[in-house]
Design a protein around this motif. Structure first.
Motif, short mmCIF file in Angstrom:
data_model
loop_
_atom_site.label_atom_id
_atom_site.label_comp_id
_atom_site.label_asym_id
_atom_site.label_seq_id
_atom_site.Cartn_x
_atom_site.Cartn_y
_atom_site.Cartn_z
N TYR A 31 0.70 -1.26 0.23
CA TYR A 31 0.07 0.23 0.00
C TYR A 31 0.85 1.45 -0.12
CZ TYR A 31 -4.05 -2.86 0.68
OH TYR A 31 -5.27 -3.83 0.29
N TYR A 40 -5.02 -2.98 -8.24
CA TYR A 40 -6.60 -2.25 -8.63
C TYR A 40 -6.89 -2.60 -10.56
CZ TYR A 40 -7.16 -0.91 -3.83
OH TYR A 40 -6.43 -0.94 -2.33
N VAL A 62 -13.01 -8.69 -2.68
CA VAL A 62 -12.38 -6.39 -3.47
C VAL A 62 -13.48 -6.74 -4.22
CG1 VAL A 62 -10.74 -5.79 -3.83
CG2 VAL A 62 -10.57 -7.71 -2.10
N THR A 64 -14.22 -2.87 -6.63
CA THR A 64 -12.81 -2.23 -7.25
C THR A 64 -13.43 -0.99 -7.82
OG1 THR A 64 -12.29 -3.50 -8.91
CG2 THR A 64 -10.71 -3.97 -6.67
N ILE A 69 -19.12 0.30 -5.63
CA ILE A 69 -18.38 0.62 -3.93
C ILE A 69 -19.88 1.32 -3.64
CG2 ILE A 69 -16.64 2.06 -2.51
CD1 ILE A 69 -14.52 1.00 -4.36
N THR A 87 -11.67 -3.43 9.89
CA THR A 87 -11.54 -3.39 9.18
C THR A 87 -10.34 -4.15 8.67
OG1 THR A 87 -9.90 -2.61 11.51
CG2 THR A 87 -10.70 -0.28 10.45
N LYS A 322 -7.97 3.71 2.50
CA LYS A 322 -7.76 3.07 1.45
C LYS A 322 -8.62 2.03 1.41
CE LYS A 322 -4.00 4.96 -0.30
NZ LYS A 322 -4.03 5.86 0.73
N THR A 323 -9.12 1.00 2.69
CA THR A 323 -10.09 -0.52 2.94
C THR A 323 -11.30 0.28 3.87
OG1 THR A 323 -8.67 -1.07 3.55
CG2 THR A 323 -8.34 -1.15 1.41
N MET A 346 -14.41 -6.02 1.20
CA MET A 346 -13.56 -5.01 0.98
C MET A 346 -13.61 -4.40 -0.03
SD MET A 346 -9.33 -4.79 0.25
CE MET A 346 -8.69 -5.32 2.45
N ALA A 348 -12.69 -0.85 -2.02
CA ALA A 348 -11.02 -0.74 -2.16
C ALA A 348 -11.21 0.57 -2.44
CB ALA A 348 -10.14 -1.43 -3.00
N TYR A 349 -11.60 1.95 -1.48
CA TYR A 349 -11.83 3.31 -1.97
C TYR A 349 -10.56 3.31 -3.18
CZ TYR A 349 -15.03 3.63 1.57
OH TYR A 349 -16.34 2.62 2.66
N SER A 351 -9.10 2.20 -5.28
CA SER A 351 -9.82 1.56 -6.50
C SER A 351 -10.43 2.52 -6.83
CB SER A 351 -9.85 0.51 -6.46
OG SER A 351 -10.15 0.00 -7.48
#
Length: 435
Positions: A31, A40, A62, A64, A69, A87, A322-323, A346, A348-349, A351
């Protein structure tokens, strides 16, 4: 992306991403590199909702793409925060949390609450972070920004901007609003870092070699320390109320009853921790752009009306969180991919904020994005409570700084925090000239 293996054979519950890729997404050091965005980009194109099964972790999906999201974030009833860890932590960490608290969460706070409970607790302080109340706080924040800029000007034209400016400024703002005295800032920072077990080696060296029982003892000690500290703050504010957030929390009542100790301490902790690392990362991201993008400093200095766009793009580019993790309350679909009841997810902001379908030239820092639908503050029920304050802090700092900042350039190699959760520049050495 280079040397990515082909996906494994699909499992019954859905496509499984390449094992090497899944392991990298579970590795904090990734990261802090551009490799994260290579991964990503590949996932957005090939497996936008993919199952990951890294060693030592419970399997998770995940997500992405920006649209997916956003859809999950807006549907908190279907994809709650409270049922599983919010988290990304390994299976051993989840077990430790269960040993300490009896649930997946180390602390009961707004981010682990759902439904009516979340709305009630959020409502206790929401007014303190809305534009009306922030207008009252603005003069004090602007004065602090002027003070921080004056300190920067005294540093002789060189500094580590992340260490000398980005971190102390938002920390001071949030601690003053909360009501923590300046002499206790360092203690608060230490306790919260110990509690959350930072993944970056610079802040985790003392904990890296600990076994599970030793780690749990330190984490429990941090929770106990924060509980003791904030219990004393609450007792004082009940006896001597002030115009600060601690007074609101200490005297909070829901359904006619004072809130519980766990909820009270969780509230203090989420305010104390969420308000500085994230804002700090965005501030450093903006300075990185000013130091590396030709003409940007001259442009925004000449036209202060561009400051809001500078701040918004800094938030998108940095994407400090980030996540975040959710779970599925029932069998559902995300982007056409079935997910099962109880599955861990997850978001993945970082991304989503580089999604080519939404952002033109997404890897460029551009203050001309209109609109700029960045996801960094989340959406739906769990939208960041402090988003307006974060924007105010950043704008105040650069309003104070830009008229005095004649030039700025990098003075060394920037370094990023190694963390799957909150991540940003931890070192940003610059050389500058100020009026």
């Amino acid at each position: 992306m280079n040397a990515i293996s082909q996906p494994n054979a699909p499992m019954g519950s859905g496509p499984v991403m390449p094992a090497d890729m899944a392991q990298k997404l579970a590795t904090p050091a990734v990261y802090a590199t551009e490799e994260l965005h290579d991964i990503y980009r590949w996932l957005r194109t090939n497996m936008p909702v993919a199952r990951a099964e890294p060693e030592g972790f419970d399997p998770f999906w995940v997500v992405t793409r920006h649209a997916d999201i956003l859809a999950v974030s807006k549907n908190n009833a279907m994809f709650p925060s409270g049922d599983r860890a919010t988290t990304f932590v390994n299976a051993a960490h989840v077990r430790r949390n269960h040993q300490i608290t009896g649930c997946p969460h180390l602390v009961k706070s707004l981010v682990t609450m759902d439904g009516p409970e979340h709305r009630q607790y959020r409502g206790l302080t929401q007014g303190q972070f809305m534009p009306g109340k922030l207008r009252e706080r603005a003069p004090a924040i602007h004065a602090l920004a002027e003070e921080v800029v004056a300190t920067m000007a005294s540093l002789g034209g060189e500094c580590d901007f992340a260490v000398d400016v980005s971190m102390p400024y938002p920390l001071r703002v949030v601690m003053e609003i909360l009501g923590v005295p300046p002499e206790d800032y360092a203690q608060m920072l230490r306790l919260t870092q110990e509690m959350f077990g930072p993944q970056d080696p610079d802040t985790a060296k003392a904990m890296a070699a600990l076994d599970a029982s030793q780690y749990s003892a330190i984490v429990q000690g941090a929770v106990d320390g924060l509980t003791t500290y904030f219990s004393a703050i609450s007792n004082d504010r009940r006896a001597n109320p002030r115009d600060d957030l601690a007074t609101l929390i200490a005297n909070a009542v829901i359904n006619g009853e004072p809130i519980g100790t766990a909820e009270e301490v969780g509230y203090y902790i989420i305010v104390a921790t969420a308000g500085h690392d994230t804002t700090s990362s965005s501030i450093s991201g903006i300075m990185w752009a000013l130091a590396t993008q030709p003409g940007l400093l001259d442009r925004v200095r000449a036209d202060p009306a561009l400051l809001p766009a500078l701040v918004e793009e800094g938030i998108r580019w940095a994407t400090p969180v980030k996540t975040f993790m959710r779970s599925a309350a029932e069998d559902a679909e995300i982007g056409g991919q079935p997910v099962g009841k109880g599955d861990w997810i997850m978001l993945a902001y970082a991304s989503g904020n580089r999604d080519e379908a939404v952002f033109e030239d997404p890897f460029a820092f551009s203050i001309d994005r209109k609109p700029n639908p960045q996801l960094a503050f989340g959406f739906g029920a769990h939208t960041c409570l402090g988003q307006h304050m974060a924007r105010l802090e950043m704008q105040a700092l650069f309003e104070a700084m830009l008229p005095r900042l004649e030039s700025v350039e990098l003075n060394g190699e920037p370094e990023f925090i190694q963390s799957v959760f909150v991540n940003g520049l931890k070192r940003l050495p610059i050389r500058f000239r100020m009026r």
